[in-house]
Design an enzyme around this catalytic site. Structure first.
Site, PDB file in Angstrom:
ATOM      1  N   TYR A   1       7.217  -8.490   8.253  1.00 55.69           N
ATOM      2  CA  TYR A   1       6.903  -7.067   8.352  1.00 55.69           C
ATOM      3  C   TYR A   1       7.255  -6.563   9.746  1.00 55.69           C
ATOM      4  O   TYR A   1       7.212  -7.321  10.721  1.00 55.69           O
ATOM      5  CB  TYR A   1       5.405  -6.819   8.152  1.00 55.69           C
ATOM      6  CG  TYR A   1       4.849  -7.193   6.811  1.00 55.69           C
ATOM      7  CD1 TYR A   1       4.739  -6.249   5.786  1.00 55.69           C
ATOM      8  CD2 TYR A   1       4.402  -8.494   6.553  1.00 55.69           C
ATOM      9  CE1 TYR A   1       4.196  -6.584   4.553  1.00 55.69           C
ATOM     10  CE2 TYR A   1       3.862  -8.835   5.315  1.00 55.69           C
ATOM     11  CZ  TYR A   1       3.767  -7.884   4.320  1.00 55.69           C
ATOM     12  OH  TYR A   1       3.241  -8.224   3.102  1.00 55.69           O
TER      13      TYR A   1
ATOM     14  N   ASP B   1       0.837  -1.200   0.000  1.00 56.95           N
ATOM     15  CA  ASP B   1       0.000   0.000   0.000  1.00 56.95           C
ATOM     16  C   ASP B   1       0.877   1.258   0.000  1.00 56.95           C
ATOM     17  O   ASP B   1       2.014   1.216   0.496  1.00 56.95           O
ATOM     18  CB  ASP B   1      -0.894   0.021   1.241  1.00 56.95           C
ATOM     19  CG  ASP B   1      -1.946  -1.086   1.201  1.00 56.95           C
ATOM     20  OD1 ASP B   1      -2.338  -1.476   0.095  1.00 56.95           O
ATOM     21  OD2 ASP B   1      -2.359  -1.544   2.286  1.00 56.95           O
TER      22      ASP B   1
ATOM     23  N   ASP C   1      -6.285   1.374   8.646  1.00 56.58           N
ATOM     24  CA  ASP C   1      -4.987   2.065   8.686  1.00 56.58           C
ATOM     25  C   ASP C   1      -5.258   3.564   8.574  1.00 56.58           C
ATOM     26  O   ASP C   1      -6.384   4.015   8.786  1.00 56.58           O
ATOM     27  CB  ASP C   1      -4.042   1.559   7.586  1.00 56.58           C
ATOM     28  CG  ASP C   1      -4.544   1.850   6.168  1.00 56.58           C
ATOM     29  OD1 ASP C   1      -5.600   2.509   6.006  1.00 56.58           O
ATOM     30  OD2 ASP C   1      -3.873   1.418   5.212  1.00 56.58           O
TER      31      ASP C   1
ATOM     32  N   ARG D   1      -3.213  -5.006   8.140  1.00 54.23           N
ATOM     33  CA  ARG D   1      -4.245  -4.062   8.600  1.00 54.23           C
ATOM     34  C   ARG D   1      -5.349  -4.797   9.372  1.00 54.23           C
ATOM     35  O   ARG D   1      -5.819  -4.323  10.405  1.00 54.23           O
ATOM     36  CB  ARG D   1      -4.871  -3.334   7.408  1.00 54.23           C
ATOM     37  CG  ARG D   1      -3.977  -2.276   6.790  1.00 54.23           C
ATOM     38  CD  ARG D   1      -4.677  -1.581   5.658  1.00 54.23           C
ATOM     39  NE  ARG D   1      -4.774  -2.399   4.467  1.00 54.23           N
ATOM     40  CZ  ARG D   1      -5.747  -2.301   3.552  1.00 54.23           C
ATOM     41  NH1 ARG D   1      -6.726  -1.429   3.719  1.00 54.23           N
ATOM     42  NH2 ARG D   1      -5.755  -3.052   2.485  1.00 54.23           N
TER      43      ARG D   1
END
Length: 240
Positions: free
Chosen positions: A82, A54, A96, A188
């Site tokens: 991540y 994103d 988010d 998310r």
């Protein structure tokens, strides 16, 4: 300086790119495509990425050129790592910071011990509902299109695997983490579900992809720097 030739790029290259904040994955691919075409005076070249990030996320983006674009599906299936930050006490429709906070929740009851206990519940094979603000398709239309129209749609749960989920720092309401997960995991959604399981709310406020399989972001290059380097070589050779 990059010494690869036109034939190298056409035959296939795997480029490790560190996508900056605010860039879409599509923009990063286009930046490299433009630079490669300009450098070697190519009318076209096959190029694509193995897994979208994103615009609000940073980190490792694998970009394949030429014949290596055939390996994209295999690369997308690799385990990913991540790091990021979950902000507790508030939710957003997109899970988010793409959308504004829509609801606030108390956090006074949340202790470090409770955070660590809840973290353990996410490790293993779990079911997850993807965010409504995602590019997944339902009835031929992307979910985010329904979301922007204010329409409610049923989203099916998906089975994913989280092999590691580690809390690296707690500075309430912010909780920093590292997670290792399977293909198809939405961090998310993890942030949203994490807040819900703490009897509060939560949203993803920072995200960085650090690994895809054996590839590490510490060997990746900013796309603008990569493009400048590739084109700079051409300018240097013309000056000699």
């Amino acid at each position: 300086m990059d010494t690869r030739t036109k034939e190298d790029f056409l035959n296939g290259q795997l480029l490790l790119i560190d996508k900056p904040l605010g860039w879409s994955s599509f923009q990063a691919v286009n930046k490299l495509k433009w630079a490669i075409r300009k450098r070697f005076e190519l009318k076209k070249i096959k190029i694509g990425h193995a897994g979208t990030l994103d615009p609000l996320a940073t980190g490792l983006l694998l970009i394949c050129t030429g014949k290596f674009t055939k390996t994209i599906n295999d690369l997308q299936g690799q385990i990913k790592e991540y790091t990021g930050t979950i902000t507790l006490g508030a939710t957003t429709p997109s899970y988010d910071l793409e959308t504004e906070i829509d609801q606030n929740y108390p956090t006074q009851h949340i202790s470090e011990e409770k955070i660590n206990k809840v973290t353990a519940k996410f490790i293993g094979d779990i079911e997850q509902i993807p965010p409504i603000f995602s590019a997944l398709k339902k009835d031929g239309k992307r979910l985010y299109e329904y979301a922007r129209e204010g329409k409610e749609v049923e989203i099916k749960k998906r089975k994913i695997t989280i092999s590691e989920f580690e809390i690296t720092a707690i500075n309430m309401p912010k909780v920093e983490f590292r997670v290792v997960c399977s293909k198809g995991t939405y961090i998310r959604s993890l942030a949203h579900d994490f807040g819900k399981m703490l009897n509060s709310g939560g949203h993803l406020s920072e995200l960085r992809r650090t690994k895809i399989g054996d590839f590490n972001v510490n060997k990746a290059v900013d796309p603008a720097i990569y493009a400048d380097d590739l084109l700079g070589k051409q300018e240097d050779s013309q000056q000699k």
